[in-house]
Design a protein around this motif. Structure first.
Motif, mmCIF file in Angstrom:
data_model
loop_
_atom_site.group_PDB
_atom_site.id
_atom_site.type_symbol
_atom_site.label_atom_id
_atom_site.label_comp_id
_atom_site.label_asym_id
_atom_site.label_seq_id
_atom_site.Cartn_x
_atom_site.Cartn_y
_atom_site.Cartn_z
ATOM 1 N N ARG A 1 1.014 10.398 -6.471
ATOM 2 C CA ARG A 1 0.114 11.071 -5.410
ATOM 3 C C ARG A 1 0.801 11.385 -3.979
ATOM 4 N NH1 ARG A 1 -5.229 7.691 -5.090
ATOM 5 N NH2 ARG A 1 -4.841 8.145 -2.898
ATOM 6 N N LEU A 2 1.774 10.246 -3.960
ATOM 7 C CA LEU A 2 2.381 10.527 -2.268
ATOM 8 C C LEU A 2 3.436 11.583 -2.916
ATOM 9 C CD1 LEU A 2 3.077 6.809 -1.383
ATOM 10 C CD2 LEU A 2 1.716 8.683 -0.188
ATOM 11 N N LEU A 3 4.156 11.525 -3.812
ATOM 12 C CA LEU A 3 5.292 12.432 -4.138
ATOM 13 C C LEU A 3 4.744 13.850 -4.312
ATOM 14 C CD1 LEU A 3 7.514 10.626 -6.624
ATOM 15 C CD2 LEU A 3 7.971 10.995 -4.332
ATOM 16 N N ALA A 4 3.467 14.077 -4.973
ATOM 17 C CA ALA A 4 2.754 15.307 -5.018
ATOM 18 C C ALA A 4 2.418 15.899 -3.699
ATOM 19 C CB ALA A 4 1.432 15.202 -5.930
ATOM 20 N N ALA A 5 1.971 15.006 -2.658
ATOM 21 C CA ALA A 5 1.612 15.499 -1.365
ATOM 22 C C ALA A 5 2.911 15.875 -0.532
ATOM 23 C CB ALA A 5 0.854 14.347 -0.867
ATOM 24 N N LEU A 6 3.828 15.103 -0.916
ATOM 25 C CA LEU A 6 5.102 15.527 -0.241
ATOM 26 C C LEU A 6 5.698 16.999 -0.721
ATOM 27 C CD1 LEU A 6 7.443 14.432 1.711
ATOM 28 C CD2 LEU A 6 8.467 13.480 -0.385
ATOM 29 N N HIS A 7 5.484 17.286 -2.126
ATOM 30 C CA HIS A 7 6.116 18.227 -2.440
ATOM 31 C C HIS A 7 5.240 19.659 -2.173
ATOM 32 C CE1 HIS A 7 9.693 16.745 -3.881
ATOM 33 N NE2 HIS A 7 9.200 15.880 -4.645
ATOM 34 N N ALA A 8 4.101 19.167 -1.857
ATOM 35 C CA ALA A 8 3.156 20.160 -2.083
ATOM 36 C C ALA A 8 3.241 21.023 -0.647
ATOM 37 C CB ALA A 8 1.703 19.741 -2.004
ATOM 38 N N ASP A 9 3.768 20.095 0.410
ATOM 39 C CA ASP A 9 3.894 20.616 1.915
ATOM 40 C C ASP A 9 4.979 21.299 1.799
ATOM 41 O OD1 ASP A 9 1.553 19.337 2.785
ATOM 42 O OD2 ASP A 9 2.791 17.513 3.713
ATOM 43 N N SER A 10 6.176 21.205 0.932
ATOM 44 C CA SER A 10 7.331 21.716 1.014
ATOM 45 C C SER A 10 7.300 23.172 0.399
ATOM 46 C CB SER A 10 8.623 20.980 0.200
ATOM 47 O OG SER A 10 8.295 20.781 -0.962
ATOM 48 N N VAL A 11 6.198 23.331 -0.455
ATOM 49 C CA VAL A 11 6.112 24.602 -1.149
ATOM 50 C C VAL A 11 5.279 25.331 -0.476
ATOM 51 C CG1 VAL A 11 5.291 25.751 -3.258
ATOM 52 C CG2 VAL A 11 6.676 23.851 -3.511
ATOM 53 N N GLN A 12 5.403 26.741 0.066
ATOM 54 C CA GLN A 12 4.549 27.415 0.772
ATOM 55 C C GLN A 12 3.595 28.093 -0.153
ATOM 56 O OE1 GLN A 12 6.735 30.269 3.029
ATOM 57 N NE2 GLN A 12 7.739 28.873 4.386
ATOM 58 N N ALA A 13 2.316 28.038 0.399
ATOM 59 C CA ALA A 13 1.183 28.599 -0.438
ATOM 60 C C ALA A 13 1.336 30.388 -0.351
ATOM 61 C CB ALA A 13 -0.183 28.352 0.257
ATOM 62 N N PRO A 14 1.066 30.777 -1.642
ATOM 63 C CA PRO A 14 1.241 32.148 -1.811
ATOM 64 C C PRO A 14 0.396 33.062 -0.712
ATOM 65 C CG PRO A 14 -0.102 31.474 -3.467
ATOM 66 C CD PRO A 14 0.451 30.232 -2.666
ATOM 67 N N ARG A 15 0.966 34.061 -0.223
ATOM 68 C CA ARG A 15 0.134 35.153 0.693
ATOM 69 C C ARG A 15 -0.874 35.695 0.102
ATOM 70 N NH1 ARG A 15 5.009 37.899 4.293
ATOM 71 N NH2 ARG A 15 5.632 35.891 5.113
ATOM 72 N N GLU A 16 -1.889 35.778 0.811
ATOM 73 C CA GLU A 16 -2.892 36.589 0.434
ATOM 74 C C GLU A 16 -2.560 38.343 0.293
ATOM 75 O OE1 GLU A 16 -6.857 36.053 2.310
ATOM 76 O OE2 GLU A 16 -6.390 33.734 2.586
ATOM 77 N N ARG A 17 -3.125 38.858 -0.740
ATOM 78 C CA ARG A 17 -2.973 40.202 -0.732
ATOM 79 C C ARG A 17 -4.051 41.029 -0.053
ATOM 80 N NH1 ARG A 17 1.229 42.253 -3.157
ATOM 81 N NH2 ARG A 17 2.382 41.041 -4.692
ATOM 82 N N LEU A 18 -3.553 41.934 0.580
ATOM 83 C CA LEU A 18 -4.568 42.851 1.431
ATOM 84 C C LEU A 18 -5.201 43.820 0.380
ATOM 85 C CD1 LEU A 18 -2.445 44.178 4.213
ATOM 86 C CD2 LEU A 18 -4.113 42.375 4.406
ATOM 87 N N THR A 19 -6.680 43.646 0.533
ATOM 88 C CA THR A 19 -7.262 44.586 -0.625
ATOM 89 C C THR A 19 -7.278 46.340 -0.034
ATOM 90 O OG1 THR A 19 -9.365 44.482 0.802
ATOM 91 C CG2 THR A 19 -8.990 42.909 -0.905
ATOM 92 N N PRO A 20 -6.991 47.016 -1.072
ATOM 93 C CA PRO A 20 -6.974 48.259 -0.745
ATOM 94 C C PRO A 20 -8.185 49.084 -0.258
ATOM 95 C CG PRO A 20 -6.811 48.116 -2.932
ATOM 96 C CD PRO A 20 -6.879 46.815 -2.209
#
Length: 144
Positions: free
Chosen positions: A96-115
């Motif tokens: 759990r600690l390693l997963a939380a550590l690596h989750a912070d280093s990977v950026q969340a994908p950006r939201e797409r704008l709706t047309p």
């Protein structure tokens, strides 16, 4: 006749003498203005070269500092991962600690704008109902 010849001859001789004197002065003193201009040009060129060197130095320093920052961030990440591996009491906590550590280093994908829903171009005038007065009508916007 002599008088009219004298009227034309004196200004012509004065013009020729003025051109000759101006030509001689220009030939004898050619270095006065161009020399000053050349010095100004050399000064401006030297200042420009100095500015370019400062810009290059600035960006080299910035790149070096960003590299140090990246390395420091990586060192902190490694330290935290090592601490999680060494200090976690059981395997589930460690994961759990390693997963939380690596989750912070990977950026969340950006939201797409709706047309936009409508493909119609925006209007540059105020729409009106069929029987209502237009904006150019003299009674437009006045209460009755």
């Amino acid at each position: 006749m002599e008088h009219s010849l004298l009227v034309w001859l004196l200004p012509t001789l004065a013009l020729v003498a003025g051109v000759a004197i101006g030509f001689l002065i220009a030939r004898l003193l050619p270095n006065a203005a161009p020399n000053r201009t050349q010095r100004q040009l050399d000064d401006i060129q030297e200042r420009f070269d100095s500015y370019q060197n400062e810009v290059v130095t600035h960006f080299n320093s910035t790149a070096s500092l960003v590299h140090k920052l990246t390395q420091s961030y990586q060192d902190v990440q490694d330290h935290l991962a090592e601490g999680a591996n060494r200090l976690a009491l059981d395997e589930l906590t460690r994961q759990r600690l390693l997963a939380a550590l690596h989750a912070d280093s990977v950026q969340a994908p950006r939201e797409r704008l709706t047309p936009p829903r409508s493909q119609e171009a925006p209007k540059d005038y105020a729409p009106k109902t069929p029987n209502a007065p237009g904006m150019l009508d003299e009674h437009y916007g006045l209460k009755k």
